[in-house]
Design an enzyme around this catalytic site. Structure first.
Site, PDB file in Angstrom:
ATOM      1  N   ARG A   1      89.277  23.458  -5.571  1.00  0.00           N
ATOM      2  CA  ARG A   1      90.141  23.276  -6.120  1.00  0.00           C
ATOM      3  C   ARG A   1      90.279  24.102  -8.206  1.00  0.00           C
ATOM      4  O   ARG A   1      90.826  24.340  -8.612  1.00  0.00           O
ATOM      5  CB  ARG A   1      89.863  21.509  -7.370  1.00  0.00           C
ATOM      6  CG  ARG A   1      91.330  21.278  -8.134  1.00  0.00           C
ATOM      7  CD  ARG A   1      91.805  20.191  -8.443  1.00  0.00           C
ATOM      8  NE  ARG A   1      90.925  18.551  -7.894  1.00  0.00           N
ATOM      9  CZ  ARG A   1      89.271  18.096  -8.580  1.00  0.00           C
ATOM     10  NH1 ARG A   1      89.678  19.326 -10.251  1.00  0.00           N
ATOM     11  NH2 ARG A   1      88.725  17.498  -8.428  1.00  0.00           N
TER      12      ARG A   1
ATOM     13  N   TYR B   1     115.802  26.964 -15.856  1.00  0.00           N
ATOM     14  CA  TYR B   1     115.781  26.545 -14.577  1.00  0.00           C
ATOM     15  C   TYR B   1     115.922  25.179 -14.098  1.00  0.00           C
ATOM     16  O   TYR B   1     114.502  24.481 -14.972  1.00  0.00           O
ATOM     17  CB  TYR B   1     114.173  26.882 -13.697  1.00  0.00           C
ATOM     18  CG  TYR B   1     114.086  26.708 -12.229  1.00  0.00           C
ATOM     19  CD1 TYR B   1     114.763  26.818 -11.374  1.00  0.00           C
ATOM     20  CD2 TYR B   1     113.428  25.756 -12.332  1.00  0.00           C
ATOM     21  CE1 TYR B   1     114.571  26.219  -9.837  1.00  0.00           C
ATOM     22  CE2 TYR B   1     112.550  25.637 -11.018  1.00  0.00           C
ATOM     23  CZ  TYR B   1     113.738  25.633 -10.112  1.00  0.00           C
ATOM     24  OH  TYR B   1     113.092  25.423  -9.009  1.00  0.00           O
TER      25      TYR B   1
ATOM     26  N   ASP C   1     110.188  33.273 -17.594  1.00  0.00           N
ATOM     27  CA  ASP C   1     110.062  33.762 -15.860  1.00  0.00           C
ATOM     28  C   ASP C   1     110.437  34.140 -15.290  1.00  0.00           C
ATOM     29  O   ASP C   1     111.843  34.422 -15.767  1.00  0.00           O
ATOM     30  CB  ASP C   1     110.968  31.893 -15.631  1.00  0.00           C
ATOM     31  CG  ASP C   1     110.605  31.290 -14.437  1.00  0.00           C
ATOM     32  OD1 ASP C   1     111.004  32.187 -13.457  1.00  0.00           O
ATOM     33  OD2 ASP C   1     110.962  29.875 -14.061  1.00  0.00           O
TER      34      ASP C   1
ATOM     35  N   LYS D   1     109.237  32.775  -3.442  1.00  0.00           N
ATOM     36  CA  LYS D   1     110.081  33.794  -3.909  1.00  0.00           C
ATOM     37  C   LYS D   1     110.196  34.769  -3.712  1.00  0.00           C
ATOM     38  O   LYS D   1     109.776  35.615  -2.170  1.00  0.00           O
ATOM     39  CB  LYS D   1     111.318  33.873  -4.945  1.00  0.00           C
ATOM     40  CG  LYS D   1     111.297  32.169  -6.222  1.00  0.00           C
ATOM     41  CD  LYS D   1     112.029  30.622  -5.509  1.00  0.00           C
ATOM     42  CE  LYS D   1     112.048  29.619  -5.464  1.00  0.00           C
ATOM     43  NZ  LYS D   1     112.355  29.227  -6.833  1.00  0.00           N
TER      44      LYS D   1
HETATM   45  C1  PLP Z   1     111.856  28.791  -7.791  1.00  0.00           C
HETATM   46  C2  PLP Z   1     111.373  28.389  -9.442  1.00  0.00           C
HETATM   47  C3  PLP Z   1     110.456  28.199  -9.639  1.00  0.00           C
HETATM   48  C4  PLP Z   1     110.712  26.850  -9.455  1.00  0.00           C
HETATM   49  O1  PLP Z   1     108.941  27.089  -8.435  1.00  0.00           O
HETATM   50  P1  PLP Z   1     108.563  26.941  -7.215  1.00  0.00           P
HETATM   51  O2  PLP Z   1     108.079  27.455  -6.093  1.00  0.00           O
HETATM   52  O3  PLP Z   1     109.821  25.890  -6.481  1.00  0.00           O
HETATM   53  O4  PLP Z   1     107.729  25.376  -7.290  1.00  0.00           O
HETATM   54  C5  PLP Z   1     110.941  28.402 -11.600  1.00  0.00           C
HETATM   55  N1  PLP Z   1     111.505  29.140 -11.782  1.00  0.00           N
HETATM   56  C6  PLP Z   1     112.226  30.014 -11.135  1.00  0.00           C
HETATM   57  C7  PLP Z   1     113.669  30.972 -11.748  1.00  0.00           C
HETATM   58  C8  PLP Z   1     112.727  28.978 -10.007  1.00  0.00           C
HETATM   59  O5  PLP Z   1     113.390  29.650  -9.382  1.00  0.00           O
END
Ligand code: PLP
Length: 390
Positions: free
Chosen positions: A57, A109, A181, A206
């Site tokens: 963890r 987001y 982000d 992503k």
């Molecule tokens: C997908 C996404 C997230 C969240 O990510 P997860 O891995 O799905 O929890 C945060 N910010 C943006 C801009 C995203 O596209």
């Protein structure tokens, strides 16, 4: 095995992005000669080991490999990985206290919005939303006196491009740190910390992974103080990733540069086709000259990334029929994988937002968001042509 270097910086730092993506962390693998690292599937570690691992963890060799690689690719001293992008967001927001105010971009987001509205509001954290493409929003920072400024660029799904350097300067002048982000651009195309931000957050799910088969998130920073807070949040809130997902994403990151080159090339070609050869009302892509922040995008990003948002100007049923008629764009949430996907925000990602609120921020029933993959561009264009002809 080489113990973890607590400074965060690595010797390979002068090498190029592609080289670092492939070689970062290699010195950590040990003395077996293995070229590909193992997956350390262990929940706990024997007391007194040289790296100080104790329990997964709060740390695991697969986290270290991923953290070192992502830090290097973001040009950051430190990186902490989490179980998802949303876990990374939770880690940062958990550092706030009752009475704190966050200023956030209004096209933030959806899950970040939900987390602020439905979870952290209960703990007394207030969020004020501003349109950061409006220069007036920077002037209002002094009056609001925020604890943290939260932006995203490009935004989802409107692909607004926010001036990271300008926001950082304005926020710092009122003593507020800035989080970007960076998920939509990713580390290859945009470096928020070099532009002045304090924290760069990624959904590694992503573009870093790129293969839609694992979830993780990360927070990168040059600040020791923030890094300590992130390590604490990982352990104390149980936000850690899984070793297997770290392994997959560490592998995915090796091809990030060449994937991004093709995502950018395909998305630009796709956007140009939509703009010139269809009756779409609006096509949004940061590297299209018609984009409202085209010049800023050119300055701030190395390429336009893989997302194209288009308003076909059709009624809801027609838009849905068009989306259903596509062969190479499965209708799915998420983005950034090698395969193309399409999303109809009004009925999918933003369905829970009331229609009027949705439309006020430009999310109409006729809006479609394409995550353009790395397939043959002519096939993607041909697919849209056949679906439009139906
Ligand atoms: C997908 C996404 C997230 C969240 O990510 P997860 O891995 O799905 O929890 C945060 N910010 C943006 C801009 C995203 O596209």
């Amino acid at each position: 095995m080489k113990p973890v270097d607590s400074s965060g910086m690595q010797e390979t730092e002068t090498a190029g992005f592609e080289t670092r993506a492939i070689h970062s962390g290699r010195d950590f693998i040990g003395d077996t000669g293995t070229v590909s690292p193992p997956v350390w599937l262990t929940s706990t570690f024997e007391y007194g080991n040289p790296n100080g691992f104790d329990y997964t963890r709060s740390g695991n060799p697969n986290f270290v490999l991923l953290d070192r690689t992502v830090a290097s690719l973001e040009g950051a001293r430190f990186c902490t990985s989490f179980g998802s992008g949303v876990s990374a967001i939770t880690a940062v927001v958990s550092t706030l206290s009752q009475g704190d105010t966050v200023v956030a971009e209004e096209n933030i987001y959806g899950c970040t919005f939900r987390l602020f509205a439905q979870v952290f509001a209960k703990f007394g954290v207030t969020v004020k939303y501003l349109d950061f493409t409006d220069p007036g929003s920077l002037e209002s920072l002094a009056e609001i006196n925020p604890t943290l400024v939260w932006i995203e660029s490009p935004t989802n799904p409107n692909l607004k491009v926010i001036d990271i350097a300008a926001v950082s300067e304005a926020a710092h002048s009122v003593g507020a740190p800035v989080l970007v982000d960076n998920t939509f651009a990713g580390s290859y195309l945009q470096k928020p910390l070099e532009l002045g931000a304090d924290l760069s957050l990624l959904s590694l799910t992503k573009y870093t992974n790129g293969h839609s088969d694992a979830l993780a998130g990360a927070v990168c920073t040059n600040s020791e103080e923030w890094q300590e807070k992130m390590i604490f949040a990982q352990k104390a809130l149980g936000l850690q990733p899984s070793p297997m997902d770290c392994w997959l994403i560490h592998r995915g990151a090796k091809t990030q540069a060449i994937r991004m080159e093709r995502h950018c090339e395909n998305a630009l070609g796709f956007a140009k086709f939509l703009e010139s050869d269809t009756e779409a009302v609006e096509v949004r892509y940061p590297f299209l000259p018609s984009h409202p922040q085209y010049e800023l995008a050119q300055k701030q990003m190395r390429g336009g990334s893989g997302i194209v948002t288009v308003d076909f100007g059709k009624r809801l049923e027609e838009t849905l029929r068009l989306v259903e008629g596509l062969q190479y764009f499965p209708k799915a949430e998420s983005l950034g994988g090698v395969e193309s996907l399409c999303c109809h925000p009004a009925s999918m990602t933003h369905a829970s937002v009331p229609k009027e609120t949705r439309e006020a921020v430009g999310i109409t029933d006729s809006l479609v968001r394409f995550s353009v993959g790395i397939e043959t561009l002519d096939d993607l264009i041909g697919d849209v042509k056949q679906a439009l002809g139906k």
